[in-house]
Design a protein around this motif. Structure first.
Motif, PDB file in Angstrom:
ATOM      1  N   SER A 188      32.038  48.158  51.575  1.00 61.36           N
ATOM      2  CA  SER A 188      33.036  47.088  50.889  1.00 61.36           C
ATOM      3  C   SER A 188      32.502  45.828  51.560  1.00 61.36           C
ATOM      4  O   SER A 188      32.159  45.521  52.738  1.00 61.36           O
ATOM      5  CB  SER A 188      34.311  47.428  51.093  1.00 61.36           C
ATOM      6  OG  SER A 188      34.739  48.772  51.140  1.00 61.36           O
ATOM      7  N   MET A 189      32.390  44.915  50.825  1.00 56.39           N
ATOM      8  CA  MET A 189      32.426  43.266  51.308  1.00 56.39           C
ATOM      9  C   MET A 189      33.924  43.038  51.656  1.00 56.39           C
ATOM     10  O   MET A 189      34.629  43.252  50.778  1.00 56.39           O
ATOM     11  CB  MET A 189      31.832  42.460  50.214  1.00 56.39           C
ATOM     12  CG  MET A 189      30.540  42.844  49.718  1.00 56.39           C
ATOM     13  SD  MET A 189      29.284  42.668  51.230  1.00 56.39           S
ATOM     14  CE  MET A 189      29.087  40.823  51.101  1.00 56.39           C
ATOM     15  N   LEU A 194      35.837  37.438  53.276  1.00 54.43           N
ATOM     16  CA  LEU A 194      34.400  36.900  53.772  1.00 54.43           C
ATOM     17  C   LEU A 194      34.427  35.510  53.321  1.00 54.43           C
ATOM     18  O   LEU A 194      34.257  35.296  52.124  1.00 54.43           O
ATOM     19  CB  LEU A 194      33.475  38.108  53.511  1.00 54.43           C
ATOM     20  CG  LEU A 194      31.995  37.625  53.868  1.00 54.43           C
ATOM     21  CD1 LEU A 194      32.181  37.794  55.387  1.00 54.43           C
ATOM     22  CD2 LEU A 194      31.195  38.514  53.217  1.00 54.43           C
ATOM     23  N   VAL A 201      27.191  37.623  45.740  1.00 53.76           N
ATOM     24  CA  VAL A 201      26.936  38.994  46.604  1.00 53.76           C
ATOM     25  C   VAL A 201      25.460  38.937  46.957  1.00 53.76           C
ATOM     26  O   VAL A 201      25.042  39.215  47.978  1.00 53.76           O
ATOM     27  CB  VAL A 201      27.581  40.067  45.796  1.00 53.76           C
ATOM     28  CG1 VAL A 201      27.205  41.347  46.860  1.00 53.76           C
ATOM     29  CG2 VAL A 201      29.147  40.135  45.763  1.00 53.76           C
ATOM     30  N   ARG A 225      24.508  36.723  49.454  1.00 47.72           N
ATOM     31  CA  ARG A 225      24.990  36.887  50.904  1.00 47.72           C
ATOM     32  C   ARG A 225      24.284  38.027  51.200  1.00 47.72           C
ATOM     33  O   ARG A 225      23.911  38.136  52.645  1.00 47.72           O
ATOM     34  CB  ARG A 225      26.512  37.000  50.752  1.00 47.72           C
ATOM     35  CG  ARG A 225      27.117  37.446  52.052  1.00 47.72           C
ATOM     36  CD  ARG A 225      27.058  36.310  53.043  1.00 47.72           C
ATOM     37  NE  ARG A 225      27.191  36.622  54.597  1.00 47.72           N
ATOM     38  CZ  ARG A 225      26.610  37.061  55.321  1.00 47.72           C
ATOM     39  NH1 ARG A 225      25.353  37.527  55.138  1.00 47.72           N
ATOM     40  NH2 ARG A 225      26.966  37.154  56.517  1.00 47.72           N
ATOM     41  N   THR A 226      23.853  38.991  50.484  1.00 49.07           N
ATOM     42  CA  THR A 226      23.366  40.385  51.078  1.00 49.07           C
ATOM     43  C   THR A 226      21.769  40.278  51.015  1.00 49.07           C
ATOM     44  O   THR A 226      21.135  41.140  51.509  1.00 49.07           O
ATOM     45  CB  THR A 226      23.799  41.427  50.223  1.00 49.07           C
ATOM     46  OG1 THR A 226      23.470  41.108  48.913  1.00 49.07           O
ATOM     47  CG2 THR A 226      25.402  41.643  50.467  1.00 49.07           C
TER      48      THR A 226
END
Length: 376
Positions: free
Chosen positions: A114-115, A119, A167, A170-171
């Motif tokens: 899970s993010m 965040l 996402v 960020r990842t």
């Protein structure tokens, strides 16, 4: 940075209503995608129900990315839950749950993480919604992206597109092979259609929101929370009705590890739902199976880059709950004095993302067992 309320016009006040679906609604999507064709034993039968699933361009890439000729690993699936309210249809939805399912090249092992919804991230510019970009909590990306210039009603599919870009940025995951949105109302229908779910409760938990008979606890006139008797969930293997399961996995304030404990319970719930879906009680009961699949089909918005839910279900037919590894991303709170600003990830989470991108996630996890979300 404005956190939950957002900026650029995407404000949303914290509601006094129960926050059932902020994180658990996407679990229904996980069930739909992970369980797949095994539920019915034939791809053609699942396709009958998949036709009820709304398809949309969740990644804002129509005509830009061609579908793979077949579905092979590794795969990355983005599962998002939202909580649309009938009483407020024009409120831009927040991404109340953001889960990523990473499937290894063998197509027999998966990693679920899970993010954190709080965040702090950089949300990229999104011209379709007249959003200039900026720093905020990750769950606000969907609210910003869902705004449609010139109309009041938001578009969750556009919101998903901006969230997916956020996402990815960020990842470092360049492409999601499929994505799904599911709402809370539909998720509860899935749980109820299954006849509840059996799962392991890893510690005694008291409900902040529900009484033992399922009624909502009354708000405290002094503004200090809720009053009245509390539903309790005792440690051990329990069979939970739909409202009990949802209530249990939404608890945060009553847990010693707060939101990280809640994330662990969410992931345990995903595995429990998969187990329940594969049980003879569901698979061999045509009436119950029909209800489960219809509930899922009516509740999901899906984008498989040209592939259907049925095709993904067949591709993931070897995934079982025992082969889903639950992960926790190490993070910490950002504080300004006593004022909570949000969450940030620790360096080990960045190393995990790098291993995922580089195809060495299995080796990395063996070397870092502290990242496993295990039952206590």
């Amino acid at each position: 940075m404005v956190g939950d309320t957002g900026k650029g016009g995407a404000r949303r006040k914290r509601s006094a209503l129960p926050r059932w679906a902020r994180w658990c609604t996407a679990l229904g999507a996980a069930l739909m995608l992970i369980s797949g064709v095994v539920l019915v034993g034939a791809e053609a039968l699942l396709a009958r129900y998949a036709g009820a699933v709304r398809s949309d361009d969740l990644f804002d890439d129509t005509g830009k990315q061609e579908a793979r000729s077949d579905i092979t690993g590794p795969l990355n699936l983005l599962l998002v839950g939202i909580d649309p309210r009938a009483s407020s249809p024009n409120t831009p939805p927040l991404a109340d749950s953001v889960l990523i399912l990473h499937v290894t090249p063998s197509m027999e092992q998966a990693y679920l993480f899970s993010m954190p919804r709080d965040l702090i991230v950089e949300i990229p510019r999104f011209d379709k919604a007249n959003f200039p970009g900026g720093s905020d909590r990750i769950n606000s990306a969907m609210a910003y992206g869902s705004k449609v210039p010139g109309q009041d009603k938001p578009d969750p599919a556009r919101g998903f597109a901006l969230l997916a870009k956020t996402v990815s940025q960020r990842t470092g995951i360049a492409r999601f092979d499929a994505g799904a949105i599911i709402n809370f109302t539909g998720f509860q229908k899935i749980v109820d259609a299954m006849g509840g779910v059996t799962m392991y409760i890893d510690g005694d938990v008291k409900s902040e929101h529900r009484e033992p008979d399922g009624r909502h606890r009354r708000g405290n006139p002094a503004g200090e929370g809720y009053i009245g008797p509390q539903a309790e969930y005792k440690k051990g293997t329990r069979h939970l009705e739909g409202w009990q399961a949802l209530d249990y996995v939404r608890q945060r304030k009553t847990l010693p590890d707060s939101d990280y404990g809640r994330q662990r319970h969410q992931q345990q719930f995903v595995k429990a739902m998969v187990n329940q879906a594969f049980s003879r009680d569901v698979v061999t009961n045509p009436f119950k199976l029909d209800s489960v699949l219809r509930a899922a089909g009516q509740s999901v918005i899906f984008d498989g880059h040209g592939h259907t839910v049925a095709e993904f279900g067949f591709a993931l037919r070897n995934i079982r709950s025992s082969s889903i590894v639950m992960m926790k991303l190490p993070g910490e709170s950002i504080m300004n004095g006593s004022d909570y600003q949000g969450e940030r990830l620790q360096p080990l989470a960045e190393e995990f993302f790098a291993a995922l991108r580089g195809g060495s996630v299995e080796t990395f996890v063996v070397s870092h067992p502290e990242l496993l979300n295990q039952e206590k």
